[in-house]
Design a protein around this motif. Structure first.
Motif, short mmCIF file in Angstrom:
data_model
loop_
_atom_site.label_atom_id
_atom_site.label_comp_id
_atom_site.label_asym_id
_atom_site.label_seq_id
_atom_site.Cartn_x
_atom_site.Cartn_y
_atom_site.Cartn_z
N LEU B 91 84.11 -5.70 -41.26
CA LEU B 91 83.72 -4.29 -41.28
C LEU B 91 84.74 -3.44 -40.54
CD1 LEU B 91 79.96 -4.78 -40.34
CD2 LEU B 91 80.77 -3.96 -42.54
N CYS B 92 84.97 -2.27 -41.07
CA CYS B 92 85.83 -1.29 -40.42
C CYS B 92 84.97 -0.06 -40.13
CB CYS B 92 86.98 -0.93 -41.34
SG CYS B 92 88.03 0.41 -40.75
N ALA B 93 85.22 0.59 -39.01
CA ALA B 93 84.52 1.82 -38.66
C ALA B 93 85.52 2.81 -38.09
CB ALA B 93 83.42 1.55 -37.65
N SER B 94 85.28 4.09 -38.32
CA SER B 94 86.12 5.10 -37.69
C SER B 94 85.24 6.08 -36.94
CB SER B 94 86.99 5.83 -38.73
OG SER B 94 86.22 6.67 -39.58
N SER B 95 85.86 6.77 -35.99
CA SER B 95 85.14 7.68 -35.13
C SER B 95 86.02 8.89 -34.83
CB SER B 95 84.78 6.95 -33.83
OG SER B 95 84.26 7.83 -32.86
N PRO B 96 85.42 10.08 -34.70
CA PRO B 96 86.22 11.26 -34.40
C PRO B 96 86.90 11.18 -33.05
CG PRO B 96 83.94 11.89 -34.88
CD PRO B 96 83.99 10.41 -34.88
N GLY B 97 86.31 10.38 -32.14
CA GLY B 97 86.88 10.27 -30.80
C GLY B 97 86.37 11.33 -29.86
N THR B 98 85.58 12.28 -30.38
CA THR B 98 84.99 13.31 -29.54
C THR B 98 83.56 13.54 -30.01
OG1 THR B 98 85.74 15.08 -31.02
CG2 THR B 98 87.20 14.50 -29.19
N GLY B 99 82.83 14.36 -29.31
CA GLY B 99 81.48 14.69 -29.74
C GLY B 99 80.47 13.64 -29.34
N VAL B 100 79.50 13.35 -30.23
CA VAL B 100 78.47 12.35 -29.95
C VAL B 100 79.16 11.08 -29.49
CG1 VAL B 100 76.63 10.93 -30.94
CG2 VAL B 100 76.90 13.31 -31.66
N PRO B 101 78.79 10.59 -28.32
CA PRO B 101 79.55 9.45 -27.77
C PRO B 101 79.81 8.34 -28.76
CG PRO B 101 77.94 10.18 -26.18
CD PRO B 101 77.68 10.95 -27.44
N TYR B 102 81.05 8.19 -29.15
CA TYR B 102 81.52 7.02 -29.87
C TYR B 102 80.74 6.78 -31.16
CZ TYR B 102 82.21 6.95 -24.89
OH TYR B 102 82.46 7.33 -23.62
N GLU B 103 80.35 7.86 -31.86
CA GLU B 103 79.63 7.70 -33.12
C GLU B 103 80.57 7.11 -34.14
OE1 GLU B 103 77.76 11.18 -34.59
OE2 GLU B 103 76.96 10.17 -36.37
N GLN B 104 80.22 5.98 -34.67
CA GLN B 104 81.05 5.27 -35.62
C GLN B 104 80.48 5.36 -37.02
OE1 GLN B 104 82.70 1.33 -34.03
NE2 GLN B 104 80.80 1.58 -32.91
N TYR B 105 81.39 5.53 -37.98
CA TYR B 105 81.03 5.54 -39.39
C TYR B 105 81.62 4.28 -40.01
CZ TYR B 105 79.94 10.41 -38.46
OH TYR B 105 79.41 11.58 -37.94
N PHE B 106 80.77 3.46 -40.57
CA PHE B 106 81.20 2.17 -41.09
C PHE B 106 81.50 2.21 -42.58
CE2 PHE B 106 80.68 -1.14 -37.87
CZ PHE B 106 80.01 -0.44 -36.87
N GLY B 107 82.46 1.39 -42.98
CA GLY B 107 82.70 1.13 -44.38
C GLY B 107 81.76 0.05 -44.87
N PRO B 108 81.81 -0.26 -46.16
CA PRO B 108 80.89 -1.26 -46.74
C PRO B 108 81.30 -2.69 -46.44
CG PRO B 108 82.34 -0.39 -48.42
CD PRO B 108 82.62 0.41 -47.18
N GLY B 109 82.53 -2.87 -45.94
CA GLY B 109 82.96 -4.21 -45.59
C GLY B 109 83.73 -4.92 -46.68
N THR B 110 84.49 -5.92 -46.28
CA THR B 110 85.15 -6.85 -47.20
C THR B 110 84.57 -8.23 -46.95
OG1 THR B 110 87.26 -5.67 -47.32
CG2 THR B 110 87.30 -8.02 -47.81
N ARG B 111 84.03 -8.82 -47.99
CA ARG B 111 83.48 -10.18 -47.85
C ARG B 111 84.61 -11.18 -48.11
NH1 ARG B 111 78.65 -12.35 -47.54
NH2 ARG B 111 77.64 -10.36 -47.98
N LEU B 112 84.99 -11.91 -47.07
CA LEU B 112 86.06 -12.91 -47.19
C LEU B 112 85.45 -14.30 -47.28
CD1 LEU B 112 89.08 -13.72 -47.05
CD2 LEU B 112 88.81 -13.87 -44.57
N THR B 113 85.84 -15.03 -48.29
CA THR B 113 85.40 -16.41 -48.45
C THR B 113 86.63 -17.30 -48.50
OG1 THR B 113 83.49 -15.70 -49.75
CG2 THR B 113 84.08 -18.03 -49.87
N VAL B 114 86.67 -18.25 -47.57
CA VAL B 114 87.79 -19.19 -47.52
C VAL B 114 87.28 -20.54 -48.02
CG1 VAL B 114 89.53 -20.29 -46.08
CG2 VAL B 114 88.74 -17.97 -45.55
N THR B 115 87.88 -21.03 -49.10
CA THR B 115 87.41 -22.29 -49.71
C THR B 115 88.28 -23.48 -49.31
OG1 THR B 115 88.78 -21.96 -51.66
CG2 THR B 115 86.56 -21.02 -51.70
#
Lengths: 111, 115
Positions: B91-115
């Protein structure tokens, strides 16, 4: 190793019932956040509590931060099927560089 | 507006191969986080960027993992010599860095499968 322990891990209740989810740690956090995550998506922030003893209400959800800023609870009143999901608490350190997530509580509401 | 996007959404690779996972944060967000989430667990912190620099990489499990953010926007998480234990949703998340303490917005993620 999860520094934030959530309980219960799983909870299945009937629509209309009330429930409480707990988040406990031995660490002190500058703030604590609650997220909800649905399958295939990233977590979505519900609330941030900052002050020890703080209580925040979001419609049917009530969040409380412990006086010592080590624990928190989430109370849902009159649960609805739309409340189903994975609830995560996350502790924020004062440096803001690291946010530690709990192990999660998977909530299922039966119609 | 556009949220955080991650590509690919799914990645299947063989043990020992190299993979790159990409994160496009919300425009203007200065902070960017990478997490790894295993089945039934909460997200596990990996690394945090403030601008172009890695402000905290203490969550990277070993030196096979590396992340960059060369222009302070897009970030790439790189995993060398993948192992089956690396299988997870990243998962990756980004944040404005200001405002509501450390509010993070997440992406949907990358599902990694190692066979």
């Amino acid at each position: 190793t999860q520094l934030l322990e959530q309980s219960p891990q799983f909870l299945s209740i009937q629509e209309g019932e009330n429930l409480t989810v707990y988040c406990n740690s031995s660490s002190v956090f500058s703030s604590l956040q609650w997220y909800r995550q649905e399958p295939g998506e990233g977590p979505v922030l519900l609330v941030t509590v900052v002050t020890g003893g703080e209580v925040k209400k979001l419609k049917r959800l009530t969040f409380q931060f412990g006086d010592a800023r080590k624990d928190s609870s989430l109370h849902i009143t009159a649960a609805q099927p739309g409340d189903t999901g994975l609830y995560l608490c996350a502790g924020v350190y004062s440096s803001a560089s690291k946010i530690i997530f709990g192990s999660g509580t998977r909530l299922s509401i039966r119609p | 507006g556009a949220g955080v996007s991650q590509t690919p959404s799914n990645k299947v690779t063989e043990k020992g191969k190299y993979v790159e996972l990409r994160c496009d944060p919300i425009s203007g967000h200065t902070a960017l986080y990478w997490y790894r989430q295993s089945l039934g667990q909460g997200p596990e912190f990996l690394i945090y960027f403030q601008g172009t620099g890695a402000a905290d990489d203490s969550g990277l499990p070993n030196d096979r993992f590396f992340a960059v953010r060369p222009e302070g926007s897009v970030s790439t998480l790189k995993i060398q010599r993948t192992e089956r234990g690396d299988s997870a949703v990243y998962l990756c998340a980004s944040s404005p860095g200001t405002g509501v303490p450390y509010e993070q917005y997440f992406g949907p993620g990358t599902r990694l499968t190692v066979t």
